[in-house]
Design a protein around this motif. Sequence first.
Motif, PDB file in Angstrom:
ATOM      1  N   PHE A  46       0.831  -1.201   0.000  1.00 46.20           N
ATOM      2  CA  PHE A  46       0.000   0.000   0.000  1.00 46.20           C
ATOM      3  C   PHE A  46       0.867   1.254   0.000  1.00 46.20           C
ATOM      4  CE2 PHE A  46      -2.455   3.343   2.080  1.00 46.20           C
ATOM      5  CZ  PHE A  46      -3.652   3.282   1.391  1.00 46.20           C
ATOM      6  N   PHE A  47       1.918   1.229   0.844  1.00 46.70           N
ATOM      7  CA  PHE A  47       2.799   2.400   0.923  1.00 46.70           C
ATOM      8  C   PHE A  47       3.726   2.486  -0.294  1.00 46.70           C
ATOM      9  CE2 PHE A  47       1.492   1.579   5.251  1.00 46.70           C
ATOM     10  CZ  PHE A  47       1.047   2.836   5.612  1.00 46.70           C
ATOM     11  N   LEU A  48       4.092   1.317  -0.812  1.00 45.55           N
ATOM     12  CA  LEU A  48       4.945   1.282  -2.003  1.00 45.55           C
ATOM     13  C   LEU A  48       4.232   1.954  -3.181  1.00 45.55           C
ATOM     14  CD1 LEU A  48       7.727   0.004  -2.656  1.00 45.55           C
ATOM     15  CD2 LEU A  48       6.509  -1.962  -3.566  1.00 45.55           C
ATOM     16  N   GLY A  84      19.301 -11.023   2.879  1.00 46.99           N
ATOM     17  CA  GLY A  84      20.541 -10.255   2.972  1.00 46.99           C
ATOM     18  C   GLY A  84      20.728  -9.311   1.795  1.00 46.99           C
ATOM     19  N   PHE A  85      20.562  -9.822   0.582  1.00 50.84           N
ATOM     20  CA  PHE A  85      20.775  -9.005  -0.613  1.00 50.84           C
ATOM     21  C   PHE A  85      19.736  -7.898  -0.743  1.00 50.84           C
ATOM     22  CE2 PHE A  85      23.816 -10.316  -4.101  1.00 50.84           C
ATOM     23  CZ  PHE A  85      24.695 -10.942  -3.228  1.00 50.84           C
ATOM     24  N   THR A  86      18.442  -8.236  -0.526  1.00 52.76           N
ATOM     25  CA  THR A  86      17.415  -7.198  -0.690  1.00 52.76           C
ATOM     26  C   THR A  86      17.573  -6.115   0.380  1.00 52.76           C
ATOM     27  OG1 THR A  86      15.883  -8.592   0.558  1.00 52.76           O
ATOM     28  CG2 THR A  86      15.655  -8.607  -1.820  1.00 52.76           C
ATOM     29  N   LEU A  87      17.896  -6.519   1.604  1.00 58.24           N
ATOM     30  CA  LEU A  87      18.086  -5.535   2.681  1.00 58.24           C
ATOM     31  C   LEU A  87      19.224  -4.581   2.334  1.00 58.24           C
ATOM     32  CD1 LEU A  87      17.862  -7.008   6.294  1.00 58.24           C
ATOM     33  CD2 LEU A  87      16.777  -4.954   5.385  1.00 58.24           C
ATOM     34  N   VAL A 157       8.528  -8.749  12.296  1.00 56.62           N
ATOM     35  CA  VAL A 157       9.549  -7.698  12.274  1.00 56.62           C
ATOM     36  C   VAL A 157       9.172  -6.622  11.246  1.00 56.62           C
ATOM     37  CG1 VAL A 157      11.961  -7.203  11.685  1.00 56.62           C
ATOM     38  CG2 VAL A 157      11.395  -9.207  13.073  1.00 56.62           C
ATOM     39  N   THR A 158       8.727  -7.075  10.067  1.00 57.95           N
ATOM     40  CA  THR A 158       8.374  -6.145   8.996  1.00 57.95           C
ATOM     41  C   THR A 158       7.251  -5.204   9.432  1.00 57.95           C
ATOM     42  OG1 THR A 158       8.875  -7.928   7.457  1.00 57.95           O
ATOM     43  CG2 THR A 158       7.753  -6.017   6.553  1.00 57.95           C
ATOM     44  N   LEU A 159       6.186  -5.770   9.984  1.00 59.93           N
ATOM     45  CA  LEU A 159       5.038  -4.944  10.371  1.00 59.93           C
ATOM     46  C   LEU A 159       5.378  -4.039  11.558  1.00 59.93           C
ATOM     47  CD1 LEU A 159       1.961  -7.301   9.876  1.00 59.93           C
ATOM     48  CD2 LEU A 159       2.862  -5.528   8.357  1.00 59.93           C
ATOM     49  N   ILE A 196      12.233  -2.120   4.959  1.00 60.05           N
ATOM     50  CA  ILE A 196      10.989  -2.841   5.251  1.00 60.05           C
ATOM     51  C   ILE A 196      10.448  -3.498   3.982  1.00 60.05           C
ATOM     52  CG2 ILE A 196       8.549  -2.430   5.826  1.00 60.05           C
ATOM     53  CD1 ILE A 196       9.702  -0.290   7.853  1.00 60.05           C
ATOM     54  N   VAL A 197      10.517  -2.758   2.866  1.00 59.35           N
ATOM     55  CA  VAL A 197      10.091  -3.324   1.583  1.00 59.35           C
ATOM     56  C   VAL A 197      10.934  -4.555   1.253  1.00 59.35           C
ATOM     57  CG1 VAL A 197       9.952  -2.924  -0.913  1.00 59.35           C
ATOM     58  CG2 VAL A 197       9.201  -1.150   0.673  1.00 59.35           C
ATOM     59  N   ALA A 198      12.233  -4.467   1.522  1.00 62.04           N
ATOM     60  CA  ALA A 198      13.131  -5.585   1.239  1.00 62.04           C
ATOM     61  C   ALA A 198      12.686  -6.840   1.989  1.00 62.04           C
ATOM     62  CB  ALA A 198      14.567  -5.212   1.617  1.00 62.04           C
ATOM     63  N   LEU A 199      12.338  -6.688   3.254  1.00 60.85           N
ATOM     64  CA  LEU A 199      11.872  -7.829   4.048  1.00 60.85           C
ATOM     65  C   LEU A 199      10.557  -8.369   3.480  1.00 60.85           C
ATOM     66  CD1 LEU A 199      12.599  -6.733   7.732  1.00 60.85           C
ATOM     67  CD2 LEU A 199      13.887  -8.312   6.295  1.00 60.85           C
ATOM     68  N   ALA A 200       9.645  -7.468   3.137  1.00 59.27           N
ATOM     69  CA  ALA A 200       8.353  -7.893   2.596  1.00 59.27           C
ATOM     70  C   ALA A 200       8.536  -8.616   1.266  1.00 59.27           C
ATOM     71  CB  ALA A 200       7.434  -6.685   2.430  1.00 59.27           C
ATOM     72  N   VAL A 201       9.449  -8.110   0.435  1.00 61.27           N
ATOM     73  CA  VAL A 201       9.723  -8.746  -0.858  1.00 61.27           C
ATOM     74  C   VAL A 201      10.274 -10.159  -0.641  1.00 61.27           C
ATOM     75  CG1 VAL A 201      11.392  -8.705  -2.762  1.00 61.27           C
ATOM     76  CG2 VAL A 201       9.998  -6.689  -2.298  1.00 61.27           C
ATOM     77  N   SER A 202      11.185 -10.299   0.331  1.00 62.73           N
ATOM     78  CA  SER A 202      11.756 -11.613   0.607  1.00 62.73           C
ATOM     79  C   SER A 202      10.679 -12.606   1.011  1.00 62.73           C
ATOM     80  CB  SER A 202      12.787 -11.524   1.733  1.00 62.73           C
ATOM     81  OG  SER A 202      13.764 -10.579   1.414  1.00 62.73           O
ATOM     82  N   GLU A 203       9.746 -12.134   1.819  1.00 60.57           N
ATOM     83  CA  GLU A 203       8.631 -12.977   2.246  1.00 60.57           C
ATOM     84  C   GLU A 203       7.755 -13.350   1.057  1.00 60.57           C
ATOM     85  OE1 GLU A 203       7.403 -13.544   6.233  1.00 60.57           O
ATOM     86  OE2 GLU A 203       6.275 -11.726   5.779  1.00 60.57           O
ATOM     87  N   CYS A 204       7.396 -12.322   0.320  1.00 62.14           N
ATOM     88  CA  CYS A 204       6.468 -12.485  -0.799  1.00 62.14           C
ATOM     89  C   CYS A 204       7.034 -13.452  -1.835  1.00 62.14           C
ATOM     90  CB  CYS A 204       6.217 -11.112  -1.411  1.00 62.14           C
ATOM     91  SG  CYS A 204       4.836 -11.053  -2.522  1.00 62.14           S
TER      92      CYS A 204
END
Lengths: 291, 285
Positions: A46-48, A84-87, A157-159, A196-204
Amino acid sequence: MATIMATIMATITSTDIVTDMFQYEFMNNAFAAASMVAVVSGIVGFFLVMRGQTFAGHALSHIGFAGATGAGLIGLAPLWGLVGFTLAAGMAMGLLSDRISNRDVAIGVVLALALGFGLLFLHYYTSFATQATALLFGNVFAVDRTMIATLAALGAVTLAGLAAIMRPLIFATLQPELAEAKGVPLRLVSTAFLAIVALAVSECAQIVGVLMVFTLMVGPAAAAQRVTTGLWSGLILSAALALAEAWLGIVIAYQTDWPVSFCIAVLSALGYFLCLAASSYGPRHPSAAER
Amino acid sequence: MIAVVELDHASIRIGGREVLADASFSIRPGEFIGVLGPNGAGKTTLMRAILGLLPPSAGALRIFGAAPRRGDASIGYLPQLRTVLPDLRIRGLDFIGASLNGERWGMPSLTRKDRGMIEETLDAVGARELANRPLSEMSGGERQRLLLAQALIGNPQLLLLDEPLISLDQRHQEVVIDVVRRVCRERGITVLFSAHELNQLLGAIDRVLYLGNGQAVLGTVEEVVTAPVLSRLYGTDIEVLRAGGHIFVMSRGRDVEAAAHMHDHDHGHDHGHDHGHDHEHGHRH
């Protein structure tokens, strides 16, 4: 189309199939993992979308691909390479700020480079090739208990991170000049957000794959922003849409044996275009014509 | 009486360029000041310095008798309309709500009191209905009124309005000027109002602050808008013509303000509706 609709209707209405579905542990795992990931993706997405940084999010997932294959090469779990890479990349983008993170060309070049490295790592670690498809397009049916626990921790952690920066993030997004004048540290906020986006992307990426993070991170959020004007209503609808699309996608995939990510992608696109149509033909405030 | 804004031999630099050099002037409480000058003369820079975002490189800058500090609640600010995302469907209430305590960490919350405060200020600028309208459906004039309402929240004593007339047609320009003048007179707020064109502001402003060539001249329109002063500020021969209650600032037979104004429209901030602005300028030679 008729057969698809018939399948969906049959699936939704038949309780037998639903109880049947939950006999399998892999289905329960898939639902649990997809639920957590969908909610996190819908909210962060949503924020992205609001910040107009969807392309940066897409690039992060590609960089994550290089991280995941690189981790495989040195014997680590792909998820940790991804994180690690996305962060690292997300925080670098945030620190370079306007110079890089909002330039499509720069992001595109880095994105292609990252995919290239991913390919190179695959080349040297050929036994990893079967997992490459799962990385690129996701495989929610392969999720195990350990992965669910990991995803839950990452999601929390992300939220929590997002909740901590949400107020200045919204202010800085809507009115950067004013936010700066009022004392919001713009660079810190945008760097923290990209982390935070990096963590969400890793999850997704664990659910729909790095190539298809848009389906859960951008589709539902963009759809929600077409039909809502309130902040909280938009956030809740975005998370709800992501959740519904993930669930329904899994159900359809289970019934049809089509790939899950394909089903979620179709639903995500469908949701977006329906909302787009609804907002284009829906009622408009009369005084908008006054301009 | 403490000056609201006071520059004492102040210089302001951006990246090696001296935007203001050894400038001294003092703005009194309750004054409505029109800030004018050619593009790049430092109108925005001066406001950023007052906001505490840019320290003077020499001399002193004092706001209400003290050094400027970032996040000063007694200053309301309306930045130039540049970064409002065009496709944003967020409603006016939440847009303004995001700026309340927006610098604090944590989750946003809008209390009943906040909501009342927002609606009250929207009322003051005659824009109550904007609370529930999405930003993407507002006209340029409506957006400016929304931003103006936002700048007034928290009862500031000094209002910095950076080019609030840009991209507005004549009718909406007049509405914005009228609202600012009315609200600020009622509340005794000091206003710095930057603009490209002097004429619309003539009836509203108490004094004019003209910037150019690193210099700043503050005074009444009669004192400042003269050929010798403006020639110095523009760094070229300027003629000032007064006709029918209008003032035309000309350089080699061309209206310098209209030229600057047209230039701005080239950058496309407007929404394509009825630009009434300098029609009357066409046949004045």
